[in-house]
Design a protein around this motif. Structure first.
Motif, mmCIF file in Angstrom:
data_model
loop_
_atom_site.group_PDB
_atom_site.id
_atom_site.type_symbol
_atom_site.label_atom_id
_atom_site.label_comp_id
_atom_site.label_asym_id
_atom_site.label_seq_id
_atom_site.Cartn_x
_atom_site.Cartn_y
_atom_site.Cartn_z
ATOM 1 N N LYS A 1 0.862 -1.172 0.000
ATOM 2 C CA LYS A 1 0.000 0.000 0.000
ATOM 3 C C LYS A 1 0.904 1.229 0.000
ATOM 4 O O LYS A 1 1.741 1.403 0.878
ATOM 5 N N VAL A 2 0.744 2.066 -1.002
ATOM 6 C CA VAL A 2 1.497 3.316 -1.098
ATOM 7 C C VAL A 2 0.462 4.421 -1.250
ATOM 8 O O VAL A 2 -0.116 4.592 -2.327
ATOM 9 N N GLY A 3 0.190 5.135 -0.151
ATOM 10 C CA GLY A 3 -0.894 6.113 -0.172
ATOM 11 C C GLY A 3 -2.202 5.378 -0.384
ATOM 12 O O GLY A 3 -2.537 4.442 0.333
ATOM 13 N N SER B 1 0.522 -14.453 7.750
ATOM 14 C CA SER B 1 0.685 -14.066 9.153
ATOM 15 C C SER B 1 0.485 -15.253 10.097
ATOM 16 O O SER B 1 1.171 -15.359 11.112
ATOM 17 N N TRP B 2 -0.411 -16.168 9.761
ATOM 18 C CA TRP B 2 -0.645 -17.299 10.644
ATOM 19 C C TRP B 2 0.539 -18.259 10.688
ATOM 20 O O TRP B 2 0.715 -18.992 11.651
ATOM 21 N N ILE B 3 1.381 -18.238 9.659
ATOM 22 C CA ILE B 3 2.592 -19.059 9.659
ATOM 23 C C ILE B 3 3.752 -18.301 10.308
ATOM 24 O O ILE B 3 4.542 -18.862 11.053
ATOM 25 N N ALA B 4 3.841 -17.002 10.057
ATOM 26 C CA ALA B 4 4.952 -16.190 10.564
ATOM 27 C C ALA B 4 4.818 -15.845 12.041
ATOM 28 O O ALA B 4 5.832 -15.645 12.723
ATOM 29 N N ASP C 1 -3.972 -6.200 3.388
ATOM 30 C CA ASP C 1 -4.703 -7.351 3.908
ATOM 31 C C ASP C 1 -5.092 -8.220 2.729
ATOM 32 O O ASP C 1 -5.927 -7.839 1.915
ATOM 33 N N ARG C 2 -4.466 -9.383 2.607
ATOM 34 C CA ARG C 2 -4.643 -10.224 1.429
ATOM 35 C C ARG C 2 -5.527 -11.425 1.659
ATOM 36 O O ARG C 2 -5.810 -12.164 0.729
ATOM 37 N N THR C 3 -5.931 -11.673 2.884
ATOM 38 C CA THR C 3 -6.674 -12.906 3.119
ATOM 39 C C THR C 3 -8.003 -12.631 3.796
ATOM 40 O O THR C 3 -8.100 -11.847 4.718
ATOM 41 N N THR C 4 -8.990 -13.294 3.335
ATOM 42 C CA THR C 4 -10.309 -13.255 3.940
ATOM 43 C C THR C 4 -10.865 -14.665 3.887
ATOM 44 O O THR C 4 -10.758 -15.340 2.874
ATOM 45 N N ILE C 5 -11.427 -15.092 4.984
ATOM 46 C CA ILE C 5 -12.108 -16.388 4.990
ATOM 47 C C ILE C 5 -13.586 -16.094 4.817
ATOM 48 O O ILE C 5 -14.169 -15.320 5.572
ATOM 49 N N THR C 6 -14.184 -16.705 3.818
ATOM 50 C CA THR C 6 -15.583 -16.450 3.511
ATOM 51 C C THR C 6 -16.351 -17.766 3.504
ATOM 52 O O THR C 6 -15.923 -18.725 2.874
ATOM 53 N N ALA C 7 -17.449 -17.791 4.246
ATOM 54 C CA ALA C 7 -18.332 -18.960 4.225
ATOM 55 C C ALA C 7 -19.506 -18.617 3.304
ATOM 56 O O ALA C 7 -20.110 -17.560 3.436
ATOM 57 N N VAL C 8 -19.796 -19.497 2.378
ATOM 58 C CA VAL C 8 -20.929 -19.279 1.468
ATOM 59 C C VAL C 8 -21.838 -20.505 1.506
ATOM 60 O O VAL C 8 -21.389 -21.619 1.709
#
Length: 122
Positions: free
Chosen positions: A17-19, A54-57, A76-83
């Motif tokens: 993210k840059v600005g 992040s969960w591994i690091a 923020d690159r990860t989202t868990i989505t239930a459908v």
């Protein structure tokens, strides 16, 4: 240090993210691995700079083996989505499972809290 997806052979595109913009690039890396756990092991052993989930690091950050850098540029690159089908929206089993997921994956997640609590290096 970079990660290569086993399914496609493509290397991870780094995002910053840059600005208000998201900048993407794929760094040339001397070491490219296709197992996330191996990536953090090599980084912790002094293998350079890299990106990891992040969960591994988080356990490595908690032990002081890894240090977050450029946190202010993180995307923020990860989202868990239930459908599920709309027809099952009122289903008690579905509601119970979604409640379970919210309990297991709170916001912020425990691993993100570990990383956020660690001072970043610039």
């Amino acid at each position: 240090m970079n990660f290569r997806y086993q399914t496609t052979g493509q290397t991870l595109v780094w995002q910053f993210k840059v600005g208000q913009r998201i900048v993407e690039f794929t760094p040339e890396a001397a070491i490219v691995l296709d197992v996330s756990d191996a990536v953090v092991e090599v980084l912790a052993a002094g293998g350079g700079v890299g990106m990891a989930a992040s969960w591994i690091a988080a356990p490595y950050v908690e032990r002081g083996l890894l240090v977050p850098v450029l946190s202010e540029c993180a995307v923020d690159r990860t989202t868990i989505t239930a459908v599920w089908p709309e027809s099952r929206r009122a289903n008690p089993g579905v509601k119970a499972f979604v409640a379970f997921l919210e309990e297991v994956f709170p916001t912020p997640s425990p691993w993100d809290a570990v990383i956020a609590a660690r001072p970043a290096s610039a």
